[in-house]
Design a protein around this motif. Structure first.
Motif, PDB file in Angstrom:
ATOM      1  N   GLN A 216      -2.881   8.271   2.659  1.00 30.26           N
ATOM      2  CA  GLN A 216      -2.824   8.513   1.223  1.00 30.26           C
ATOM      3  C   GLN A 216      -1.669   9.447   0.871  1.00 30.26           C
ATOM      4  O   GLN A 216      -1.031   9.294  -0.174  1.00 30.26           O
ATOM      5  N   ALA A 219       1.367   7.307   0.680  1.00 34.32           N
ATOM      6  CA  ALA A 219       1.364   6.519  -0.555  1.00 34.32           C
ATOM      7  C   ALA A 219       1.718   7.373  -1.761  1.00 34.32           C
ATOM      8  O   ALA A 219       2.518   6.959  -2.620  1.00 34.32           O
ATOM      9  N   PRO A 314      -4.013   2.508   2.361  1.00 33.39           N
ATOM     10  CA  PRO A 314      -2.931   3.260   1.707  1.00 33.39           C
ATOM     11  C   PRO A 314      -2.005   3.917   2.724  1.00 33.39           C
ATOM     12  O   PRO A 314      -2.455   4.490   3.710  1.00 33.39           O
ATOM     13  N   TYR A 331       0.026   0.963  -1.548  1.00 33.32           N
ATOM     14  CA  TYR A 331      -0.593   2.061  -2.272  1.00 33.32           C
ATOM     15  C   TYR A 331      -2.112   1.990  -2.234  1.00 33.32           C
ATOM     16  O   TYR A 331      -2.792   3.004  -2.136  1.00 33.32           O
TER      17      TYR A 331
END
Length: 383
Positions: A216, A219, A314, A331
């Protein structure tokens, strides 16, 4: 040359098969023949790579291709006439043993050198997939193959005066294929990090573990530069002004001057954005290669074959085109749409794009977090 990503699973079953997203799934089972002896570790590494990656490209189990290669020429290692040059007594040549008449129909140029060379293993293996699919009228890779399809295709590769069930050639190939039930594990150990191989017998439910918070972070670091547009995701932090595409642009630390056509544009190209996002998310501990091809063929990250696209997480780096000439940063799913961040082309800003609307997806790389960072909560990627 095309190279796709890393955990595909294959199935050779009697009467049924476990499938996922059109790709054949599961651990190879016995077709009623004795299981061939040996391990995929005995396959030359270049052949191993072609069997797995071309098999994934054409949605054909890698161990079936390996079974053909083993029976025909021992993966190009045979010293008999026709294996490496010339033809054998029947007029067949190359590692996958094509007659000229068959090669004229099914021959392929996998390595992009402008020549369909039946003695080149990559061309020959892709040609073999064309033969297997074409002979049973299922040319498109999107069409899943049942166990009976596979048996019939292998039979038609060398039919003789037999039926698919009685053909001793088909029995030998499928027995050899069953002996290579470890082909994905061996591939992972050589071309991945060996840590994300699905458990045998549970391949239908097995999946690659995401990189969690670290993914994450990647992303978010990329999404910071994405243009704000109606209907696209809203990351925790995002620039107010668009960041332009700049071929050759971007540095580990951020935007950089491009090199295309004397351009003075400061921004990112596709690999530059990915490189920065991973470097930022890892707090400077991970430095990726500069180009898409170098990343794909490098040693950092776990490859995810395109048949596992449903399991993207992600932060995964997703690659496109047969020559691996474009990439983006996945993403995640928002409101039922799977998004990626990309620097697409000159004249466009860094932006969010819909992943499932992009064709020629080749696979992904999952970058694992540096030691001690896996448990950190995701942040915006900004200091």
């Amino acid at each position: 040359m095309f190279f796709a990503l890393t955990a595909i699973t294959v199935a050779i079953t009697l009467g049924s098969q476990c499938t996922s997203n059109g790709a054949t799934g599961g651990t190879p089972a016995i077709f009623g023949e004795d299981k061939g002896k040996g391990s995929a570790a005995s396959i030359p590494t270049n052949y191993l790579k072609y069997y797995v990656e071309i098999g994934d490209l054409r949605n054909i189990p890698a161990n079936v291709l390996a079974g053909i290669g083993r029976i025909e020429t021992d993966h190009g290692q045979s010293t008999l006439p026709g294996a490496r040059d010339g033809v054998n007594y029947a007029g067949a040549g190359g590692p996958m043993q094509f007659l000229k008449s068959s090669w004229d129909i099914y021959g392929a140029d996998e390595n992009g050198d402008g020549e369909k060379d039946l003695y080149d293993p990559a061309d020959a293996i892709l040609g073999a997939t064309n033969h297997l699919r074409g002979s049973i009228g299922k040319k498109k890779s999107s069409i899943p193959l049942s166990s009976s399809d596979i048996r019939r295709a292998v039979h038609l590769y060398n039919p003789g005066n037999y039926t698919p069930q009685s053909n001793p050639y088909a029995r030998s190939v499928l027995a050899a294929a069953n002996g290579y039930d470890d082909i994905l594990e061996v591939y992972q150990k050589i071309y991945g990090d060996g840590s994300e191989v699905p458990e045998k017998g549970d391949a239908c439910s097995a999946s690659l573990n995401g990189s969690g918070s670290f993914g994450q972070r990647i992303a978010y670091a990329a999404a910071y530069f994405a243009k704000k547009e109606k209907g696209t995701p809203r990351p925790p932090e995002q620039k107010d002004t668009p960041t332009p595409y700049s071929w050759g642009g971007g540095t580990l630390e951020g935007v950089g001057l491009g090199i295309a056509h004397g351009s003075n544009t400061v921004g990112f190209d596709c690999s530059g954005l990915a490189r920065h996002a991973v470097h930022k998310a890892s707090k400077g501990k991970i430095v990726l290669a500069r180009t898409t091809q170098q990343m794909w063929h490098g040693k950092i990250g776990t490859k995810i074959l395109k048949s596992k696209r449903s399991e993207l997480a992600p932060g995964d780096l997703v690659f496109f085109n047969s020559d691996i000439s474009h990439m983006a940063i996945y993403y995640g799913e928002v409101d039922g749409v799977r998004w990626m961040v990309e620097a697409q082309r000159t004249g466009t800003p860094i932006k969010f794009s819909k992943f499932d609307e992009r064709g020629q997806y080749m696979g992904a790389l999952r970058i694992e977090p540096p030691p001690g960072m896996a448990g950190e909560s995701p942040d915006t990627g900004r200091e």
